[in-house]
Motif scaffolding. Structure first.
Motif, PDB file in Angstrom:
ATOM      1  N   ASN A  17     -20.090 -26.305   8.486  1.00 16.20           N
ATOM      2  CA  ASN A  17     -19.119 -26.173   7.400  1.00 16.20           C
ATOM      3  C   ASN A  17     -17.677 -26.314   7.869  1.00 16.20           C
ATOM      4  O   ASN A  17     -16.767 -26.353   7.048  1.00 16.20           O
ATOM      5  N   ASN A  19     -15.718 -24.170   9.169  1.00 21.70           N
ATOM      6  CA  ASN A  19     -14.844 -23.022   8.924  1.00 21.70           C
ATOM      7  C   ASN A  19     -14.922 -22.008  10.070  1.00 21.70           C
ATOM      8  O   ASN A  19     -14.338 -20.941  10.008  1.00 21.70           O
ATOM      9  N   THR A  42     -10.923 -25.520   5.997  1.00 22.26           N
ATOM     10  CA  THR A  42     -11.775 -25.985   7.084  1.00 22.26           C
ATOM     11  C   THR A  42     -10.914 -26.485   8.233  1.00 22.26           C
ATOM     12  O   THR A  42      -9.751 -26.825   8.051  1.00 22.26           O
TER      13      THR A  42
END
Length: 83
Positions: A17, A19, A42
């Motif tokens: 992802n 993140n 992100t």
């Protein structure tokens, strides 16, 4: 990765992802892990400039700080020749 973990290089890992980022680094006596999770947004990895799987330190710092540069021109700097 064909790299020596105790070489002093920083190894960067992003999750799917993007993140979450982990930085793995060897210091005298053991490994150190730096970990950062974004609550929003992100990490945008830069396009590697010095190899297929490597980024320079300024690019890493900008990625961690959330700075995305659209256009840039790198001025030449003196570098020691590798043996």
């Amino acid at each position: 990765m064909c790299k020596e973990p105790t070489s002093g290089e920083v190894f960067v890992f992003l999750n799917r992802n993007r993140n979450l980022i982990k930085l793995l680094h060897w210091e005298h006596g053991g490994f150190v892990i730096y970990y950062k999770k974004l609550e929003r947004g992100t990490f945008v990895p830069p396009v590697p400039s010095s190899g297929p799987q490597s980024i320079r330190w300024p690019e890493l710092v900008m990625m961690i700080e959330g700075i995305q540069v659209e256009k840039f021109r790198q001025k030449p700097r003196y570098e020691l020749a590798e043996n």
